[in-house]
Enzyme design. Structure first.
Site, PDB file in Angstrom:
ATOM      1  N   GLU A 158       2.370-189.824 -67.470  1.00  0.00           N
ATOM      2  CA  GLU A 158       3.717-189.588 -67.988  1.00  0.00           C
ATOM      3  C   GLU A 158       4.548-190.864 -67.947  1.00  0.00           C
ATOM      4  O   GLU A 158       5.297-191.162 -68.882  1.00  0.00           O
ATOM      5  CB  GLU A 158       4.382-188.441 -67.206  1.00  0.00           C
ATOM      6  CG  GLU A 158       3.707-187.118 -67.558  1.00  0.00           C
ATOM      7  CD  GLU A 158       4.228-185.897 -66.801  1.00  0.00           C
ATOM      8  OE1 GLU A 158       4.701-186.058 -65.666  1.00  0.00           O
ATOM      9  OE2 GLU A 158       4.136-184.786 -67.346  1.00  0.00           O
ATOM     10  N   ALA A 195       4.119-178.164 -57.315  1.00  0.00           N
ATOM     11  CA  ALA A 195       5.266-177.310 -57.050  1.00  0.00           C
ATOM     12  C   ALA A 195       4.916-175.823 -56.966  1.00  0.00           C
ATOM     13  O   ALA A 195       5.347-175.147 -56.026  1.00  0.00           O
ATOM     14  CB  ALA A 195       6.343-177.558 -58.112  1.00  0.00           C
ATOM     15  N   GLY A 230      12.603-178.996 -50.297  1.00  0.00           N
ATOM     16  CA  GLY A 230      11.890-179.124 -51.569  1.00  0.00           C
ATOM     17  C   GLY A 230      11.490-177.750 -52.093  1.00  0.00           C
ATOM     18  O   GLY A 230      12.066-176.725 -51.688  1.00  0.00           O
ATOM     19  N   PHE A 231      10.505-177.716 -52.980  1.00  0.00           N
ATOM     20  CA  PHE A 231      10.105-176.450 -53.592  1.00  0.00           C
ATOM     21  C   PHE A 231       9.680-175.418 -52.551  1.00  0.00           C
ATOM     22  O   PHE A 231      10.082-174.264 -52.607  1.00  0.00           O
ATOM     23  CB  PHE A 231       8.957-176.691 -54.577  1.00  0.00           C
ATOM     24  CG  PHE A 231       9.388-177.355 -55.845  1.00  0.00           C
ATOM     25  CD1 PHE A 231      10.189-176.683 -56.751  1.00  0.00           C
ATOM     26  CD2 PHE A 231       9.003-178.651 -56.141  1.00  0.00           C
ATOM     27  CE1 PHE A 231      10.600-177.295 -57.936  1.00  0.00           C
ATOM     28  CE2 PHE A 231       9.401-179.267 -57.320  1.00  0.00           C
ATOM     29  CZ  PHE A 231      10.206-178.586 -58.220  1.00  0.00           C
ATOM     30  N   GLY A 232       8.859-175.828 -51.565  1.00  0.00           N
ATOM     31  CA  GLY A 232       8.349-174.892 -50.574  1.00  0.00           C
ATOM     32  C   GLY A 232       9.445-174.368 -49.651  1.00  0.00           C
ATOM     33  O   GLY A 232       9.611-173.161 -49.477  1.00  0.00           O
ATOM     34  N   VAL A 279      15.054-185.244 -38.822  1.00  0.00           N
ATOM     35  CA  VAL A 279      14.242-184.699 -37.732  1.00  0.00           C
ATOM     36  C   VAL A 279      13.424-185.831 -37.111  1.00  0.00           C
ATOM     37  O   VAL A 279      12.864-186.656 -37.825  1.00  0.00           O
ATOM     38  CB  VAL A 279      13.306-183.599 -38.271  1.00  0.00           C
ATOM     39  CG1 VAL A 279      12.310-183.149 -37.210  1.00  0.00           C
ATOM     40  CG2 VAL A 279      14.127-182.413 -38.770  1.00  0.00           C
ATOM     41  N   ASP A 298       2.909-179.851 -49.653  1.00  0.00           N
ATOM     42  CA  ASP A 298       2.093-181.064 -49.576  1.00  0.00           C
ATOM     43  C   ASP A 298       1.695-181.443 -48.150  1.00  0.00           C
ATOM     44  O   ASP A 298       0.801-182.273 -47.961  1.00  0.00           O
ATOM     45  CB  ASP A 298       2.853-182.253 -50.188  1.00  0.00           C
ATOM     46  CG  ASP A 298       2.944-182.152 -51.703  1.00  0.00           C
ATOM     47  OD1 ASP A 298       2.445-181.154 -52.254  1.00  0.00           O
ATOM     48  OD2 ASP A 298       3.512-183.065 -52.318  1.00  0.00           O
ATOM     49  N   GLY A 346      12.914-179.345 -44.545  1.00  0.00           N
ATOM     50  CA  GLY A 346      12.574-179.766 -45.900  1.00  0.00           C
ATOM     51  C   GLY A 346      13.104-178.803 -46.946  1.00  0.00           C
ATOM     52  O   GLY A 346      12.799-177.614 -46.919  1.00  0.00           O
TER      53      GLY A 346
END
Lengths: 430, 430
Positions: A172, A317, A14-16, A80, A301, A12
């Protein structure tokens, strides 16, 4: 004599995952980042792609590009399919295996439909760039179809937009759709007027932005209603189909429904053969490792953990980034021979949400802001957190342009692949 | 007493159709522009979207937006299925009819595979925004797959890119792919080096840029070869399949083939029930009307006409624009009661093509330019012809950024709709 280098596989980007990879720069470990997509996505601005304010390339960057200067990192675009925890290898779709010494699972979350998977076809969620492009197409096509529709009921349905869930994404989206619709309808359509547009925000709880301070929720509700958004609180959705949405004892006819309600973790629990929590997340140990597997960490997450006050760490995030950095620290210490426990402490970074392009709410805990000042703080914070100089320049200009002219640049309707299934006869332009 | 206003229906919002609509601003006529897509596309820069230098929204604008200030113009996003020339109405896919007094057909061209339609699946062409996004995905995915491939033959095939047809599009794609590939491969992949990349440009004629002055063709050939492009002249393509392309007695193993060879007009001939020329174009009268139908005009790539020297008017943007303006003039005169003949005269605007990001060739007839000066003229000309201020600013900045840093911003691989066919189990990131 070739010495075995400690191999960290991160699933992954993403942010992490990206934070973990970067925090391992210069370490003795060999880092492999695996992602099904080639890009890292700045998800907090995804709703702006869905509402034609920004282009996809303004909020996404190839992961390869972001890690190009990190000598010990490799990027693999691959899917994966599972994990062999016994022999310590990640299994890929093409049958190959990526062995690991340490594994970081940062696979994020997916929309969840509370047991109503059939709703997804009518109420897409907003998690990926493809989701955003599909929602943008849906919004813009509804206006085009309304322009040509003569049946009043059908027309009303095409000009009604329902958003389910009034968390930050729902709020939003509601504000941005009102602005997109009003700007588009002003003068550009022959049979439609700005007043024809209806945006309905449906929430199961008794207030919007449930995670924020109640005063900010009240301010947001007031602002949304002033903008013309119809907010329906305390309403559980009971039905979603091609013609509309049912909630409480009401029924709203609409051809455009957007899901901003629930998420569930991706299939990490299944891969590991452990039981996830209600949302599919892995309950991790204080050092973010999987109980019984000190060499496997789950972050972002996909992980379930509480903060020092016993409250669940939210799926945002900053939490994912902090966890990515923390796990990198745990691995670095272990490489140095120190296997002592290193528990994760979450530092709450604050909650932010915009309401249209002139107002926002920010909950920093002690400090709370709302209105135009909050909007500017929100804007600067997001530009600051963007990963690239080029993007900072372009997004600043894009926002400035919309702010000054009201014109959204990315109002494109693009379809799926056009290379195969488009017979010559159907082409009536360019 | 409501007076009937003369109704001009324009099919196609490309260069020709848009020019005609704009040239009718302020006239007594009511103008309706019908296009299957919602956007006008700046096709000369489409190859830059396909090679990740520009984003789709930088070269496309909603037709509605472009005509928003024109009070007598309406835009309809709809698919045309035929024309009823007897009762004078355009037939739409949804069964409705758009009546016209004057009809302008500006439907453009499509790729043509010389009777080998089965080649399209393996060798997509570059006409629409969707085509460009699909080709960008194909190019970037080939590099990603090569990074993971261990079989040397398969790897070589993934790193080989074939372009068929060395007109301006083919030449520009070849140069841009070399630059995209080299920039991407430098440091960002673990197992690939810039030298591994092969770009092969295959042309049936004995020189590249057949419409240009032979000296410029020779210069272009030399420049391409210096950049590392393998140019195969005098080679007729005999086979295209999933594994590669056959030409002359050679066979090239490649998984990425781009078609830049032939085009054919869209189905105007069928709609009108007349016979088109070899490429499906309508042979129009000197005033661009269809013989026997003074109220129907065909312009741009769908029309076949010769210039004052008896040479065919080329299928380029300036020709389409001039024709659009000319037809608007014919209609305005007719509205004023003057039905005298007004023949079209094509003013040759010059041919331009870039070779990578440092060189170009320009053939203005008497004046011919090549090298870096031509590149700057090309750049300024294109920015000048872009339709919007915002776009001018953003494209200038995008080019400047690439020029200075070599980084292409739009290297995103996006897939089709992700809203429906993506089971939760397959998701391994964000």
């Amino acid at each position: 004599m070739a010495q075995h280098r400690h191999r960290v596989v991160i699933v992954g980007g993403g942010f992490g995952g990206l934070a973990a990879a970067k925090a391992l720069a210069g370490s003795d470990a060999e880092v492999v980042v695996i992602d099904r997509r080639n890009h890292h996505l700045f998800q907090p601005l995804l709703y702006q792609v869905a509402t034609a304010a920004l282009s996809p390339s303004e909020i996404a960057w190839p992961i390869r590009h972001l890690l190009r200067r990190q000598a010990n990192a490799r990027v693999l675009m691959a899917t994966v399919t599972g994990i062999d925890t016994g022999s310590r290898a990640v299994l890929l779709e093409d049958g190959s295996r990526e062995p690991y010494d340490s594994l970081i699972l940062a696979t994020g979350a997916q929309h969840a439909y509370f047991g109503h998977d059939e709703w997804e076809a009518y109420a897409p969620g907003l998690k990926t760039l493809e989701d955003a492009i599909a929602i943008r197409r849906k919004l813009l096509l509804a206006l085009e179809a309304a322009e040509r529709e003569s049946d009043p009921a059908r027309r009303r349905s095409l000009l009604t937009f329902a958003i389910i869930g009034a968390g930050p994404t729902g709020v939003e989206m509601a504000g941005a759709i009102v602005e997109l619709g009003r700007a588009s309808l002003k003068g550009q359509f022959h049979t439609l007027a700005p007043e024809d547009l209806r945006v309905v925000l449906i929430e199961g709880a008794d207030r919007v932005l449930l995670n924020f301070d109640p005063a900010l929720s009240a301010y947001t509700l007031h602002s949304l209603r002033e903008m013309g958004v119809e907010v329906e609180l305390d309403q559980k959705v009971t039905a979603i189909d091609a013609d509309g949405v049912g909630f409480g004892d009401k029924r709203l006819g609409t051809s455009t429904i957007i899901w901003a309600a629930g998420v569930a973790a991706s299939p990490v629990a299944r891969w590991l053969g452990v039981e996830g929590d209600r949302a599919g997340r892995i309950r991790v140990a204080p050092d973010l490792s999987v109980p019984g597997h000190p060499e496997i960490h789950v972050i972002g997450d996909a992980a379930s953990i509480v903060d020092d006050d016993g409250r669940p760490v939210p799926g945002v995030a900053p939490a994912a980034k902090q966890q990515g950095k923390h796990v990198a620290r745990v691995i670095r210490r272990r490489l140095a021979g120190d296997t002592g426990a290193l528990p994760f402490h979450y530092a709450h970074a604050g909650d932010l949400a915009t309401i249209g392009k002139r107002s926002a709410v920010i909950d920093f805990g002690r400090v709370k802001l709302h209105g135009w000042l909050a909007w500017w703080v929100w804007g600067f914070a997001h530009i600051y957190f963007l990963v690239e100089t080029r993007t900072r320049i372009f997004i600043t200009l894009s926002w400035l342009w919309i702010y000054l002219t009201g014109q959204r640049s990315a109002r494109l309707i693009t379809h799926g692949d056009a290379t195969s299934d488009k017979p010559l006869e159907e082409v009536d332009e360019d």
